[in-house]
Design an enzyme around this catalytic site. Sequence first.
Site, PDB file in Angstrom:
ATOM      1  N   ASP A  39      -2.797   4.821  -2.418  1.00  0.00           N
ATOM      2  CA  ASP A  39      -3.790   5.488  -1.579  1.00  0.00           C
ATOM      3  C   ASP A  39      -4.111   6.883  -2.117  1.00  0.00           C
ATOM      4  O   ASP A  39      -3.207   7.690  -2.333  1.00  0.00           O
ATOM      5  CB  ASP A  39      -3.177   5.605  -0.170  1.00  0.00           C
ATOM      6  CG  ASP A  39      -4.186   6.012   0.868  1.00  0.00           C
ATOM      7  OD1 ASP A  39      -5.138   5.257   1.087  1.00  0.00           O
ATOM      8  OD2 ASP A  39      -4.030   7.093   1.442  1.00  0.00           O
ATOM      9  N   HIS A  67     -11.422  -2.126   3.367  1.00  0.00           N
ATOM     10  CA  HIS A  67     -11.291  -1.784   4.792  1.00  0.00           C
ATOM     11  C   HIS A  67     -11.957  -0.462   5.149  1.00  0.00           C
ATOM     12  O   HIS A  67     -11.977  -0.068   6.336  1.00  0.00           O
ATOM     13  CB  HIS A  67      -9.809  -1.737   5.154  1.00  0.00           C
ATOM     14  CG  HIS A  67      -9.106  -0.639   4.437  1.00  0.00           C
ATOM     15  ND1 HIS A  67      -8.918  -0.611   3.067  1.00  0.00           N
ATOM     16  CD2 HIS A  67      -8.580   0.511   4.882  1.00  0.00           C
ATOM     17  CE1 HIS A  67      -8.308   0.485   2.721  1.00  0.00           C
ATOM     18  NE2 HIS A  67      -8.086   1.186   3.799  1.00  0.00           N
ATOM     19  N   ASP A  68     -12.472   0.241   4.116  1.00  0.00           N
ATOM     20  CA  ASP A  68     -13.149   1.526   4.364  1.00  0.00           C
ATOM     21  C   ASP A  68     -14.664   1.412   4.227  1.00  0.00           C
ATOM     22  O   ASP A  68     -15.372   2.410   4.441  1.00  0.00           O
ATOM     23  CB  ASP A  68     -12.700   2.578   3.329  1.00  0.00           C
ATOM     24  CG  ASP A  68     -11.260   3.002   3.498  1.00  0.00           C
ATOM     25  OD1 ASP A  68     -10.644   3.366   2.483  1.00  0.00           O
ATOM     26  OD2 ASP A  68     -10.743   2.960   4.638  1.00  0.00           O
ATOM     27  N   ASP A  71       0.862  -1.183   0.000  1.00  0.00           N
ATOM     28  CA  ASP A  71       0.000   0.000   0.000  1.00  0.00           C
ATOM     29  C   ASP A  71       0.900   1.235   0.000  1.00  0.00           C
ATOM     30  O   ASP A  71       1.719   1.414   0.910  1.00  0.00           O
ATOM     31  CB  ASP A  71      -0.902  -0.005   1.251  1.00  0.00           C
ATOM     32  CG  ASP A  71      -2.231   0.693   1.004  1.00  0.00           C
ATOM     33  OD1 ASP A  71      -3.269   0.184   1.450  1.00  0.00           O
ATOM     34  OD2 ASP A  71      -2.215   1.754   0.333  1.00  0.00           O
ATOM     35  N   GLU A 131      -6.223   4.311  -6.020  1.00  0.00           N
ATOM     36  CA  GLU A 131      -7.504   4.596  -5.382  1.00  0.00           C
ATOM     37  C   GLU A 131      -7.927   5.983  -5.817  1.00  0.00           C
ATOM     38  O   GLU A 131      -7.243   6.967  -5.517  1.00  0.00           O
ATOM     39  CB  GLU A 131      -7.391   4.537  -3.855  1.00  0.00           C
ATOM     40  CG  GLU A 131      -8.727   4.805  -3.169  1.00  0.00           C
ATOM     41  CD  GLU A 131      -8.596   5.128  -1.689  1.00  0.00           C
ATOM     42  OE1 GLU A 131      -7.537   5.632  -1.280  1.00  0.00           O
ATOM     43  OE2 GLU A 131      -9.565   4.890  -0.938  1.00  0.00           O
TER      44      GLU A 131
HETATM   45  O1  TEU Z   1      -9.159   6.245   1.896  1.00  0.00           O
HETATM   46  C1  TEU Z   1      -9.539   7.368   1.156  1.00  0.00           C
HETATM   47  C2  TEU Z   1     -10.761   7.937   1.738  1.00  0.00           C
HETATM   48  O2  TEU Z   1     -11.052   9.073   1.549  1.00  0.00           O
HETATM   49  C3  TEU Z   1     -11.618   7.054   2.561  1.00  0.00           C
HETATM   50  O3  TEU Z   1     -11.312   7.346   3.884  1.00  0.00           O
HETATM   51  C4  TEU Z   1     -13.043   7.310   2.194  1.00  0.00           C
HETATM   52  O4  TEU Z   1     -13.174   8.565   1.602  1.00  0.00           O
HETATM   53  C5  TEU Z   1     -13.943   7.336   3.348  1.00  0.00           C
HETATM   54  O5  TEU Z   1     -13.702   6.236   4.164  1.00  0.00           O
HETATM   55  C6  TEU Z   1     -15.373   7.319   2.824  1.00  0.00           C
HETATM   56  O6  TEU Z   1     -16.109   8.117   3.664  1.00  0.00           O
HETATM   57  C7  TEU Z   1      -7.768   5.996   1.937  1.00  0.00           C
HETATM   58  C8  TEU Z   1      -7.574   4.752   2.776  1.00  0.00           C
HETATM   59  O7  TEU Z   1      -8.207   3.644   2.115  1.00  0.00           O
HETATM   60  C9  TEU Z   1      -8.190   5.029   4.123  1.00  0.00           C
HETATM   61  O8  TEU Z   1      -8.163   3.861   4.952  1.00  0.00           O
HETATM   62  C10 TEU Z   1      -7.391   6.150   4.782  1.00  0.00           C
HETATM   63  O9  TEU Z   1      -8.013   6.497   6.004  1.00  0.00           O
HETATM   64  C11 TEU Z   1      -7.335   7.397   3.870  1.00  0.00           C
HETATM   65  O10 TEU Z   1      -7.080   7.109   2.511  1.00  0.00           O
HETATM   66  C12 TEU Z   1      -6.198   8.300   4.320  1.00  0.00           C
HETATM   67  O11 TEU Z   1      -4.972   7.636   4.052  1.00  0.00           O
END
Ligand code: TEU
Length: 529
Positions: A195, A310-311, A99, A237
């Site tokens: 990311d 995971h989000d 990542d 992403e």
């Molecule tokens: O996520 C991008 C992000 O903006 C997400 O947090 C998403 O927008 C949100 O959960 C939806 O409401 C990436 C990673 O996948 C996330 O785990 C990190 O927290 C974020 O970037 C910051 O690195």
Amino acid sequence: MLEKKWWHDVVMYQIYPRSFQDSNGDGIGDIPGIISRLDYLSSLGVGGIWLSPVYASPMDDNGYDISDYEAIAPEFGTMADMEQLIAEAKKRNIRIVMDLVVNHTSDEHAWFIEARQSKTNQYRDFYIWRDEPNALKSTFSGSAWQFDALTKQYYLHLFSKRQPDLNWENENVRQAIYKMMNFWVDKGIGGFRMDVIDLIGKLPDAEITGNGPKLHAYLQEMNAAALAGHDLLTVGETWEATPELAKLYSSPARQELSMIFQFEHITAMWHETKWAGNYFSVPKFKAIMGKWQQELSAENGWNSLFLNNHDLPRVLSAWGNDKEKRVESAQAFALCLHLLRGTPYIYQGEEIGMTNCPVTTLAEVDDIESRNWANDALKTGHTQEEVIAGINAVGRDNARTPMQWDATDNAGFTSGTPWLPVNANYKRINAAQKGSIFETYQKLIALRKENDWIKYGDFEPVTSEATVFAYLRTYQEKKYLIVANLSDETSHFSSSYKNRQTLIGAAPESLNAAVLAPWQAFACEVEVG
Ligand code: TEU
Ligand code: CA
């Protein structure tokens, strides 16, 4: 002529290391724990692991706040463990995709510690400092600007205030990142998940964050400096991507990335924000998935395919039926997703039908995004009940409860106290039971390996009732019909095609005037001509 790539053939598996397998009883998943589960992943048949961050981090955002890109967080293990994971996975034909979190660092990164010392520090311009904040907001609630008393300026953070944004306009930042990427490429990794990579072209004064004017120039520079010549999977992403933008990122001729994670099918199911609750519209889902299939044709780009990460909340709870139709809805989503063109990603626990894990108090919430939103929401008049309901519907902890391995204490995840409680349904839902969801994923992965029509066949939607997602794949004069009733209701499906051979799932007696049970799904080769 399309150049075939290993990532056209494989199904990827995302591991959130904190929650996958603990090996030393501290309640936190770790790299030795992952190594101990490689045979399980090999039996599933995956060809690559997207490993969420394991680098040194104060864990403000559970590792997405990196303080040293070339060191492993002690709670996850050592660099020797990481090298062993790469080697052991390779023995099983599994590549490790790291990542890459380079939109921001942790505020404990040496660069930021230096940068905040003085306005003339050599690392000052590794970050974005201004005398006054503008209207930019953080994804994790509040202003995107944090006042730093030492030098009386604000620094930009599009995420937590402990995740200061890097200044990609600074050539020294870019070169330092490419050097770090080569450190990992030289270790034999299989690629990078990048990311929020669409944010690195930001123009803060213009309040432009995603898709800035120099974004693709940076990606082409990155490709030349760290990716070209290596057979890597790179997946960006990109939350706001459209198919047009996806072609810019993933058209092979442009030499940027292999593919992106687009989120149109996810955000389409939100009301104005995800916290206002989400819903599932099958017509919207199939229109969006169909559009992306028809727009990215392998020659001009490549799709990723996912419903979990995971989000996101667990798809069975958010869109499926995590009660009496848990198995059927899991199989239906897996089947209609995995037989599309693109690289599928399984998120840990998806293959055994894991579900959301509701909390009853805010004290149980770990995720910084959820905690920050809750604090804001309570201040702006939302009730405690509304906030808990929002977090239980879409909060990120839902996907981060420990992997459920078996029916022993803590689902076999840890001999200690898990950092986040195990879902109470683990005695019923766990990998030891394997069961039909796991077998469905195993079969879908095997089908992809054996059949070029899944990888390279054409896609066309098939007219069907609102809740039925039906499509045809065509390859070398053969046609394959995929049908999934993505609802709790009985539905109907009619086609003039004849079923030549059922490949997976429960096909009806006849394809003409078929009655489909809730969540009934199947794929079959059909007679042509
Ligand atoms: O996520 C991008 C992000 O903006 C997400 O947090 C998403 O927008 C949100 O959960 C939806 O409401 C990436 C990673 O996948 C996330 O785990 C990190 O927290 C974020 O970037 C910051 O690195
Ligand atoms: Ca551990």
